[in-house]
Each structure stands twice: as C-alpha cells, then as structure tokens.
Design an enzyme around this catalytic site. Sequence first.
Site, PDB file in Angstrom:
ATOM      1  N   GLU A  35       0.820  -1.219   0.000  1.00 17.94           N
ATOM      2  CA  GLU A  35       0.000   0.000   0.000  1.00 17.94           C
ATOM      3  C   GLU A  35       0.852   1.267   0.000  1.00 17.94           C
ATOM      4  O   GLU A  35       0.798   2.073   0.939  1.00 17.94           O
ATOM      5  CB  GLU A  35      -0.945  -0.012   1.205  1.00 17.94           C
ATOM      6  CG  GLU A  35      -1.947  -1.168   1.162  1.00 17.94           C
ATOM      7  CD  GLU A  35      -3.010  -1.101   2.245  1.00 17.94           C
ATOM      8  OE1 GLU A  35      -2.819  -0.356   3.221  1.00 17.94           O
ATOM      9  OE2 GLU A  35      -4.037  -1.785   2.103  1.00 17.94           O
ATOM     10  N   GLU A  58      -6.653  -7.618  -1.060  1.00 22.19           N
ATOM     11  CA  GLU A  58      -7.158  -7.563   0.316  1.00 22.19           C
ATOM     12  C   GLU A  58      -8.598  -7.086   0.327  1.00 22.19           C
ATOM     13  O   GLU A  58      -8.959  -6.163  -0.411  1.00 22.19           O
ATOM     14  CB  GLU A  58      -6.402  -6.523   1.169  1.00 22.19           C
ATOM     15  CG  GLU A  58      -4.995  -6.846   1.519  1.00 22.19           C
ATOM     16  CD  GLU A  58      -4.399  -5.778   2.452  1.00 22.19           C
ATOM     17  OE1 GLU A  58      -5.162  -5.031   3.105  1.00 22.19           O
ATOM     18  OE2 GLU A  58      -3.167  -5.677   2.493  1.00 22.19           O
TER      19      GLU A  58
END
Lengths: 570, 570, 570
Positions: free
Chosen positions: B143, B299
């Site tokens: 991320e 995710e």
Amino acid sequence: MIHFGGDYNPEQWPEKVWTADVELMRRAGVNLVTVGVFAWARLQPAPDEFDFGWLDRVLGLLGDGGIGVCLATPTASPPPWFTRRHPDAMPVTADGVRLTHGSRDTYCVNAPAYRTACARITGELAARYARHDAVRLWHVHNEYGTTCYCDHCAAAFRSWLADRYGDLAGLNDAWSTGFWSQRYGDWAEVLPPRATQYLGNPAHLLDYRRFVSDAMLAHYLSQRSILRASDAPVTTNFVLGGWVPVDHARWASEVDLVAIDDYPSSVGGHLAERAFAADRARGWARAAGHDDGRWLLMEHAPGAVRDAASGVVRPLDPGQARAAALTYLDRGAVGVMYFQWRQSRGGAEQWHPAIVPHQGPDTPIFAEISALGAEVARREPVTVTAAAALIHDEQTMWAWQAPGLDYEAICRRWHVAIGGIVDVVPPSVPLDGYRLVVAPVLYLLPAAGHRALRDYVRGGGTLVLTFASGLVDDCCRATPGALDDLIGARVVRHVPLLPGETVPIDGLDAVGRGWIDDLEPAGATVLLRAADGRPVLLEHRYGAGVVRYLATDLDDPRPGLPTDSGRPGR
Amino acid sequence: MIHFGGDYNPEQWPEKVWTADVELMRRAGVNLVTVGVFAWARLQPAPDEFDFGWLDRVLGLLGDGGIGVCLATPTASPPPWFTRRHPDAMPVTADGVRLTHGSRDTYCVNAPAYRTACARITGELAARYARHDAVRLWHVHNEYGTTCYCDHCAAAFRSWLADRYGDLAGLNDAWSTGFWSQRYGDWAEVLPPRATQYLGNPAHLLDYRRFVSDAMLAHYLSQRSILRASDAPVTTNFVLGGWVPVDHARWASEVDLVAIDDYPSSVGGHLAERAFAADRARGWARAAGHDDGRWLLMEHAPGAVRDAASGVVRPLDPGQARAAALTYLDRGAVGVMYFQWRQSRGGAEQWHPAIVPHQGPDTPIFAEISALGAEVARREPVTVTAAAALIHDEQTMWAWQAPGLDYEAICRRWHVAIGGIVDVVPPSVPLDGYRLVVAPVLYLLPAAGHRALRDYVRGGGTLVLTFASGLVDDCCRATPGALDDLIGARVVRHVPLLPGETVPIDGLDAVGRGWIDDLEPAGATVLLRAADGRPVLLEHRYGAGVVRYLATDLDDPRPGLPTDSGRPGR
Amino acid sequence: MIHFGGDYNPEQWPEKVWTADVELMRRAGVNLVTVGVFAWARLQPAPDEFDFGWLDRVLGLLGDGGIGVCLATPTASPPPWFTRRHPDAMPVTADGVRLTHGSRDTYCVNAPAYRTACARITGELAARYARHDAVRLWHVHNEYGTTCYCDHCAAAFRSWLADRYGDLAGLNDAWSTGFWSQRYGDWAEVLPPRATQYLGNPAHLLDYRRFVSDAMLAHYLSQRSILRASDAPVTTNFVLGGWVPVDHARWASEVDLVAIDDYPSSVGGHLAERAFAADRARGWARAAGHDDGRWLLMEHAPGAVRDAASGVVRPLDPGQARAAALTYLDRGAVGVMYFQWRQSRGGAEQWHPAIVPHQGPDTPIFAEISALGAEVARREPVTVTAAAALIHDEQTMWAWQAPGLDYEAICRRWHVAIGGIVDVVPPSVPLDGYRLVVAPVLYLLPAAGHRALRDYVRGGGTLVLTFASGLVDDCCRATPGALDDLIGARVVRHVPLLPGETVPIDGLDAVGRGWIDDLEPAGATVLLRAADGRPVLLEHRYGAGVVRYLATDLDDPRPGLPTDSGRPGR
C-alpha cells in the site's frame, strides 16, 4: 469623481493583453486600477536585479488611456530568492513551525532583513514613480495581517512592553501575573504567547495583538516616509475579520485615506454586511478626522460572495453587484474597486471572481460592471451625516470572553436594528454630536472610556448599553460595578446561558438568549421584565441624558432602543 | 483457477500454530497466501543479521500443503534499528515534524539509506526464494502511500521538475508563478509544498503528488528489477482513497498483475462500492493492456465493513461475504484475498476482521468463508466486456476544486446510474470500443484529453459530459471554452450552488444541486430546462456521434444518459 | 468536624484584602483554606532568592482567625526564571513541540533540573512550616497531569520498561511487536509514542500512560518524603478526566487522605456526576484501606457548572450549591472545598466562579455558601457502607477501543441504574463484602482480575457483566473466551453497531445500541432476547453465586440488574 476600477495584475499576462485591457477598462468606465500588489518577483527578479521596464510600459498605457494608477509596494509577498537568503525572516507559528514561501503574506515584519528589503524596493519605486502622471494613490503592502512568534518578535515585543509599562513591576501588575505564578523577574523571560500547556493569560494575548498591530504599523510608516517623495496620498487596504491583528482605529490616522477590502460572509445577508463594513470604514475615517468621513472601498468581489460556512463562491443575481456598489457609495465611499480586473489563469485564486472572467468580456458580469461604471461616472462622493452611532471596538473583539456569544454578530444585529445610516465608531471618537449612541457588549473599557460615556450622557445624550459591558479594563482586569452608577442599577451577577436556553420576556414576543444579568435597580426604571420577574430592560436618567440597559441578548434588539430616538422602541 | 486466501503473518505466532493454520487453510479452500508483508524485523533482526530459517519452514509447510505463496518484500515497515541509525530516512510532515517508528509506513522513499536497506533485504529474499516452488507471485512493499516533505524529497523534486519542464522558465509558466510573486529564479528556491501562510499554488500541490507517485514508482521498480531473478510475476497492492499519492493508471503498466485492496466506507452501500472498485481495477488493467483486464483483489475484510463516518467496524449479515466475493469475480477478478487469515492477538489492528477470528475456526465467519472457498474452487476467472465506460481520473481527483462537491461521490453515482458492468477507466484509455462513455466532472483535461474525446465522438461514439468539465489543463491553468464546440454550447458562467440550494427542473421529479452552468446553446438541442428556463441538459450531434451535457448535479443522474445507450434516459 | 473552605490565593491581592478575607471567611464558616498552590514565583522570585515573609503573615492571620491551612507546594507552575534557565525541563508534545511558560502545568517531571528545583522549594517550605500551628494538611503540587514526550522521558521510560519486563524479549512479547515489524533489538530504539505515520501500538500507548503515572508518582513521593518532617498528613488533589495519565487506584495508597477535584460537565446532570465522583473517591480510599473510605473534596466550583459541550460557565439555581455539598458529604466526604475563595481580577480564570465574586460578598453566592457553612458546622463526617459496588477501571478507560461507545458514560448510566450509594471501585478491591457487583464493559482484565471475579461469584456474590468484558489482558492482547465459563455462554462474535442502529428487545420497551454479542448459551438461562431471537440477557449460577451478562447497551440498564439485589430487575 468616484473612483471605479480594481486590482490589475499585468505581470500575469503577455503585453498584448495589456492593450486589450486598457481598451476594455475604458469601456467599463474604469478610472483607477491598483497595480503592483504582488509584483515583487517581477520587479526584482534577483537580489541585485531590478526590472521596471514592463511597469513603465503598463503605467504609460494606463496613463495614455486616462486611467489613474493606485501604485502598490509589493512587500506582502517576498520572492522565493528572499526566503532562500533569509529564512529567519519567515514567520513562525505559536507551535514553532517556521513557514516558507509558496503562498503569500509569508514574512515577519520584525525581521531586519525583511525590513531592509522592503525599504529597498519601496525606495526604488518611489524614486522612479514619485512624479509619474498616472499615479494617483500609493498603496502600501496589502492586507496587513501576518502574526509571527519568532525570536525577532520576542525581542521587539519586550521593547514595546518596556515602552508601555516602564518596568517589570508595571508589566506584572498589568498582566496580573500573581495568577498561576507568572511573575516576570527579568525582561528576557518575556516571550510571545507561544504554545503552552493550558490556558494563556488574556492580558498577554491581548497585548501581543496590540504589539503585532504596532509592529506592522511601524513597517507601514517606514514605507510611507519613503513614499512622501511623491505628492500622491498614501494608504493601505484594511482587511476585516476577527483574526486580523490590526488596530484600525489607530491606523486610520496614519493613512491619507481610509481604504478597506470587504468580503461578506453570506449570500443572503451580503448587503447588510456591506452596510456595516461601510459604516465602520466611515467611523474610522471620522475618528481620524479625515475629510467628512470619506473612505475608499479598495476591494470587493464583482458580483459574487464567498459563503464562509461552506467555502462556496456563489455568483449573485443580476442587479446585486449594483446594489452592493450603491450601498458603499451611499455610505460615503469615494470609490468602489474590485478584486480583480482580469481573472487569473492559474494560482491559488484562479476561481476568484473578476470583472473580466476567464470567458472574457462577453459575459453578464462584464456587462453589469460596465453599466455600473457608466452610472457611477455621473455621481460624486456624498458626505454622510448620521444621528446615531454604534460603538464597535476591536479591543473588545480581541479580548472578548463569552463562549457561544459572537461579538461581531451581536454588533451587526444592533446595526440592523438601529437602521439607516449609522456611524460605526471606535470608543475613542467624540460622541457629543450624536442623538443616540448604542454600545453593545462593550466588554473592555478603560477609564477614559467610562468617562467618555458618562460625559456624553451627562451632556444630554441617549446611550444604550447591554449586558457584558465594562467588565474589564484595558489590561483585561475585572472592573466590577464600573458602570453601575451610569445604568442606575447594581449588576449583582452575570448569568451566561446555555445553548438553547431562553428567557421569556413579559409583554414581548421575544426571548433572551446567551446571557442575563441579575440586576438590582438603584435609580433606573424597569421597562421590561423576564417572565420570572427579573428586570431585563432599564432606563435611567443621568445628567441631562438617558441610559438604557438591556440585560440579555435578543435576536432582534429593537425593543432596547428608545422610541424617541426615532426608532421602534418598546 | 481462482486465487483464494489472504494475508498470513506467521511471524506473529508460534510454530505450532503454523501447522494448524495450514490444515485450516485447506479446509477453507485457501490456495494462495501473502506472506512477509510486515516481517522485516523478523527477517533482519539487526543491521547485519538475517534470519530466514522460519520463513523456509513456513514456505515449506505451505508448499507441502499445496498452498501457493505471494511473497512480499517487507519494506513498508522498517524495523526500529533502522530508525535509530537513519533518522534522516523518517518522513517529515508539511509542518516539519519528523515522524518516528511505532506504527507502519514510516519511511521516506527518497532517503538514500532507506533505498539501500530496501534493496538489500529484497536482494536477500530474491536470492533465497526466486526459485522456490511455493512462490507464485511477488508482492512488493505494501500500500504505497507515505508522503514526505524532507530535504531528500526537496532535492528529488527539483530533479523531477527539471526533467519535466526543462528549465525554470518552463516551471514558472507551468505553475503560473506570476500570481502572488512566486516566480523562481534558482532551482534551489523550489521546495515541497511545506507549511506556508495561506493558500498554496494548485499546480505546485498537484505536481508534488505526481512527484511522490513517481518517486514511489522508482522505489517499486528498483525492487522489481531485483525480483526479476524469479519467473514469478511481480506486483504491489494498490490502496484506494483520495489521500493516496499514487497515479495508478501509470503504475498499472509496471505491475505484472493489477492488484487492489478494497475497503468500502459504508455498510449499506458496500456492494456498490466494491463494484466500482472492481471496475476501476479492471479499467487500470485494461489501460495497461493486461490480459483482458484481469486483476486481483489482494485484500478485503472478511464479512465486515468499517463505517468511515463513525469508525465502527460492523460485521455483515450472513451471505454478504459471498455477495462481496462474487461482485469482484463477476467483474474480472482472478482471485479474492482477505486481510487477514488469523486475527492478531495484539497490535493496532487486533480487532481487524479475519478469517480465523480470536474465537477460532468454530465461528460463523470461518464457516462462511470456507463455504465460499469451496464454491470458488469450482469457478474460473471470467473475461468481462463492457459496452460502457466511465472515465474516472486521479489527476482530476487530486486537482479538484469545488467546495461541497465530492468528485468520488459524483463518479460513484454515475457508475450506479449506468448500471451493470462498466469499465471505469483513466482518460488515457482508447475509447473507440465503447458504445457509451460517461465522463463526469472531468475538471482537469490536457490537450490530448480534448482530442481523445473529440475523436471518440467524431467516430460515432456517444459521450456524456457534465458541468465542471475541462476547466483546467494539466498544469491547473484555466482553459475556458475548451469544450464549447464539442458540447454545442457556450458555457457563459459557472454558478456553484450553496449547500441546500436546489434548481427545480421542468418535467422531472428531481432537482439540481451543487452547481449549474449558464449555457448559450450553439448547435445543441436543449433536452431539459430548469424551471427558470435555463438549459440543464443538452444534446449535440458531433461528427458521427452525439454528446450530452448535463449542467447540474442530480442525486440520480440517469436522466442524463441517452435512451439509445440501452439505459433509462429522459 | 467537616472541612469547609477552598483555595485561597493571597499572592494575588494586597495585604489589606487579607484581613478582610479572614473576617469574611469566619462569616462564611470557613475552617480550612488551601494556600500556595501557584505561589512559586512569589515565594522564590529568583533562583537564589526566597521570600516567605508574606506567607508568614498570611498563615499568622489565618491561624489567629482560627482557620486551618492546607499548605501547598507550588511546583505545578514553575516561574518564568525557571523556564529561561532550563528549557530542557519544559514538556514536549508528541509532535515535538517544546512548550513554554505562559500558562500553568508546564513542566516535565522527568527533567533533572525540575526535580531538583521542586525538591528545593519543598525543602524550604517544610523547613519553615513543618511545625506551624495553622498547617493541618500538606497539598503536594496540583492536579498532576502533564504528559511529556521528551528525551528525558524516553530514558526514564526505558528504565521503567526494563523494570517491568526484565528484558527485550519480555517487552516484545508484551507489546506484540511481531505485528507491523515493531520488534525491538536494543533498548535505545524504544521511544515514547511520538508522532508516527499511522495507528500506534495499543500496548505501547497504554504503557506510556502507566509510565507517566509512575513518573509523576515518583515526583509526588519525593516531595512527600521531604514533608514528612511535619506531622500533618500529606495528599495531592486528583483531577478526574479521561485525559489524565494518573492511576488513581495506585496513588490512593500513597496519599494520607484521598482528595479529588470535581468539575461536572453538564448543568442538568451535575448532581449525578457528583455522586459518581464521590463514590469513586470513596472507592479509591477504600481500596487503599483509608479510614472507612473517607475522602476530601478538595475543589469544586461554587454554585456553577461549566457545560463541557459549549464552554459556558452557568451559575446554578439557588439551593443547588447546597445540594452539591450534601451529595459529597452524604457519600463520605470529610470536607467540601471550593475553587476559589476570591475571584481573580486577572489571568486565565478571572471568570471562574468564586465564593467572593468580583461584586464582593453582598451577593447571592456568598450568602448561599455562608449559610451552607453554618449548616456544615453542625455536621460530622459520615461513614458510608454500600451493598453494591460498581467496578470502574482507569486501565480499561485508557485501553478502551470501541468507537462510538463512551466508557465513562456507560459506567455513569449503570451508577444511576443501581441507585443510592454505590462503591465505585477499581478491580483490585476485595469484593466479598458486596451483595452486588456490577462491572460494565470491563474491557481490560488481567488474570488476577479473572480470578477475583470468579472467586467473588463462587463465594456467593451476584455479579453483572456486559458485552466487551475481558477482551484483552493488561498488555492489550486479546483473551478470547476468557469469561465464557463464568457467564455460562460462548461469545461467538462481537457485533459493534452503527450510530443510530438499534436492536429491539422482546418484552421490553427499550432497544439495544452500540454493540451486541452473538452468544451460545452453555449453562446460562436466557432472560431476555432480541426480537430476532438473539439472547441479550443471560443469568448463570456459578458456585454459590450468580452472574448476569447483558450483551448490548441500554440507555437505562436497570433491566440488567437482578431483582433480588433489591433494585428493579426485569
């Protein structure tokens, strides 16, 4: 002649646009433009390099077109080269964050390097344009308002305090440093009100605002003295707002013409806000003895208002730009100027309204402003006289401590309640010419202020006071009972009210909010009572005059006004 | 085969749990787990000490259990020893606060020490596991999203700008530095947009976001080049959100498989949000020419949504986890992965939902995910084709200036209005295959974007545009009238509306909000008008195609869509 | 005798006021005043200069007037000279901002220079007044509560952690540093929880609060040891509030008399808030084994409440000051004291209510307090026994993680629901004397806490537990199922609810909010169910006692209480 025009930033545009601009200005009836406000980096592209050729050409074009120039010193926005060389001249927040360039207004007026650089560019401008035909007015800096907490400021603050209080004993007394172990034993211990653990000292905070005002005033005066090489008058544009650390009443006597920028905060109430701002500007001008209270609207947005609550810039309906201009002119403005002439292609304010928007002159706003220019050309400035004055005090605004009660909003509601043209004046102004003086919530009142109010009433005046008046002196020290004799009652207790809490009033279709005093009348007549019997409106004969006292806050405070003031009373 | 699994953090658990985990994974149908995301301190407990034995054992267990591994480089969370040795590699906020470890993501991608340390640990991983049987995919970092304003960044930003603009003249032009005296005379004066006194320069702010994206991309590429020692594909997980300074359209062509993390913001609307995210992921994949637009959901939270407004993590009703997974798979996902496999006992996310919660596998969520695993095992990835495209542009999202109007929310409402499966694409994607292209509020549009839209319509496409389109170029400079010929009308004036202000529309049980343009049709037909007569919906034949223009914002924008697009129109 | 009086700050007033004050105190029935709290700058005007003459005179006047003195050490507000000499002793925020003087409480208890200066002034006071007749009580410091993140604190924190956990392996285990790569390899890497990029580690955050509490306790103990030269008891005033990093249960055994300051947050609920605070104070006193749970109300505001939501300080109606005092006395207070005696003319708290307001003693508040003084003089402290205890835990308050659910508010609602006099106790207190123990949302519960609850019930007690109980241990590590056997049910899933979301309950005119557990009864009887069938109230026979478990949050939690506790049940 009425000044009509606005800020003009040719440095953002190629030269071919300049010629078109002058032609469009003539079509729009523009006769004065402010040039150079943010041109420092263009005028002085490097520390030892100046470029005035472009400005010569701009002033030549404008002069040839019959358009006067309000020539600005560009000091509100030092160029990046300045920051790089003088990081110590960048402002520091109360938290110790040193700011950098990338916006505007990023400077510390107490930094020697900044003062020197300002004097230099101002000197160059004065030397070159002092006698220029087109220059009608000098515009120092722009919207003074940057507060800084750096070490330069700390040193200057100490000098300012030493001048004001003489010695540390005086300072300790003035600041009530007996509270919370704040007693100063050495000047070196005195600091700006930087970040601390808990509540600050109100006298410290207030004096810092005053100091910042005076420090900026010194910066202004330094430029004014240089510009005196010219015969044209010198001013700066006052920006209004609770955050601004400028004591405008004091500054008003140092400008040759009081000039304000006015940006109302709501679309629905913009005309009432403008009327209040205009009456304030005239009040400052009158306080400073300027020419029958005449003043200049230096900036406002053409045909749009930025709604402060949402941040939305809302264009106004047709006719509202005219209504706005007339509001200013009817209240003594010698000119109405806009920010800005031509909408900027880029930069932080690229969507700020302009007379010539991105879409060009074939637009409703250009048409409306042009028609207004033609109309204004047939007018002359008016001299305004007002029978009533409203005392609005920036010292009180700064010192104000009453959670949930907004000093500015209360004063604006009284302004509307009195109605018509009202001089909005600082407490220092002579009051004897007024039939009615209204002083809402005049929280901070030094001894001279007490005397002035008493003298006015004793001499036959009619005065309206309210709750929260005269609570502290000019060092924020409580002055209980200070006005009791004047209002003819003892203020036994202050009762701030909770949000939503109301006090019904007998015989009135209205409720008190925010505050109510517990009063023991001692000479005054009770005109209105709360439903529970507490007096809420008193009237007291005092000398040859009369005083009213309204002990609570009304959405519409007209019942507080005496009927013989020619306004609706009880 | 569909990838099914999630993040697995064995470094948080004793070895006996690992064996149980593999057994549970098999029961749950898990076939891929992401390992190592935050394992740096475990893999390299001291600057010159590495420990791979545990990871060898973990990968062995997983491989033996038939579970593939998405092996992560652990660089998103440097260990405390790194901070201590390299404080200059910690990020600095715009206010100048240097952050420290204690959370995750605390690094500056431009710090040489960090780049070196990342290359080293990545090199070790590549050397050891490049040929490991269990490794199916490489997951670089995690991320990307930490913005920093330090001096390393300042230097790198200058280089990036010099590459982009060539010289300072180019920079000054691009950034409109004529405004507010911001002209740069030396590269050394150029800084990140650090704390300054007032509004920043929008071009400066936008370029900084682009620069941060490119700086992080360089960090990613440096790891990718090391991981090329392996044949397994390399990717990183895109995190979505307005704060993320990653230009995903540009990154998409540098990953071997587009992978996103998706955390919807509301319980009621989670499926619509997931559909939008899925369509965006496919749009990026398609823009980058990847394999029919296939992509991976790296995710999402198992059976729960964090309500962004309140911070409450709300478990979903039974069936919703399945509905979520099918939403992704129906829109081209090649796998649905969860964060995380086993709920952490401690740490900041100990209450983050997991497939195996604290209460263990005998829980509704484990049962639901296991059933889903079995179902998914019978599916194959689908290739999705869409007749309609929605242009969603991160550059516009970053540059967007319209208080009260939420770019993301507007795009999402259009996505729902079009209905079904829609390719959500950046403006750079070829449009000619689509029957319908909707480009809501495409604020920022460079010249190439103008051309692409015109070419698409000229070639027979159907395009829907709205207010606030094409207002600025890629340097945030106003481009008035840029699309007037295409929409067949002159946009004379933009009228942003106040909160609560509405524009009734004739013949429609709906009102405009937020904005309305004043339009002068010049070739277009007016399909809808406001009650006051202003045109609000135009249709314009252009070349072989047709353009619609909706001048205001509707809660449900379906009336803006043409009926012949197969969707409800007027 | 009941202590009656308040804070007295003669250093803010000329000596002539002192004489008047003593006379007024006698009229008001005052028998104890706290002197010297913020007098450091007056007592030690320069580093090597002391001035005790004025304090001698003040204590003499008070003693002669028969008024006892609670003599404070002035260390909560170091003078400006201290700051100037020891900037390293000023507190630093988590963002790295070093604060400065200008308020109060600006110090770092871990700074050696501050510790030395505190010991010195305390030593001087002890030497001079240890045997003074008027001194009845020593008051160390004031309202401990300043958190600091400086390097002194970092070093002290490491020592504290080494004491607590032995070695780094212990620390890493306790803090679950396997999560997010936070494993520490060297003590030097451990820091206070300074600003970081994202969420912090809950165990790190909680331990820092504990450490700050212990560091302040060491500061307190250092002064106490000096003051032991006197026979008078030593205490400090506990300030209540979620922000306060003081573990009062632990401190209670180190003060000779538990003393609290109590400032309720709402006008409407002030008496209930006071009852809760009084019951907490008694609970701490009882936990520490003090004299039948007697305690002292050191400060409260005379006849006014500051509404926390608005910041408005609202005077109370007549009679409410009496009602407040009786609330405290009926719950075991040995005295009711006010802040402050005489309203300060200046300084940050010039509008803080006082017994003698600015308007002087001829005021309603002085009259009411005086009448109360006369009434109180006829009373003696009461010994309070309570059949019920409410467990309120500051560790849980600090560790609490449930967005939208306010731990304090939930406990206060249970306190009202139980009704009457309730011992509000920390979990460490022996429970066996109580007929009923209610432990709402006892989130954090170490193993000893589990045992204590079980032992209590096993021995015949009646215990009420709720959702969110026993979720983590004292290192914030999840402890799933820890109480399942006690409540007779398995907590299968926690379901935090969204704002506004409700759970209707069968047979009850009430709804659950905020949270509901999914339960599988295993031995317990279901007393109430949600409309959808989920159990919401269980009862379980355990040993000789009974446990109730309420799985959701009720506005009025009385249905959760057993009827045989003598309180309303289902």
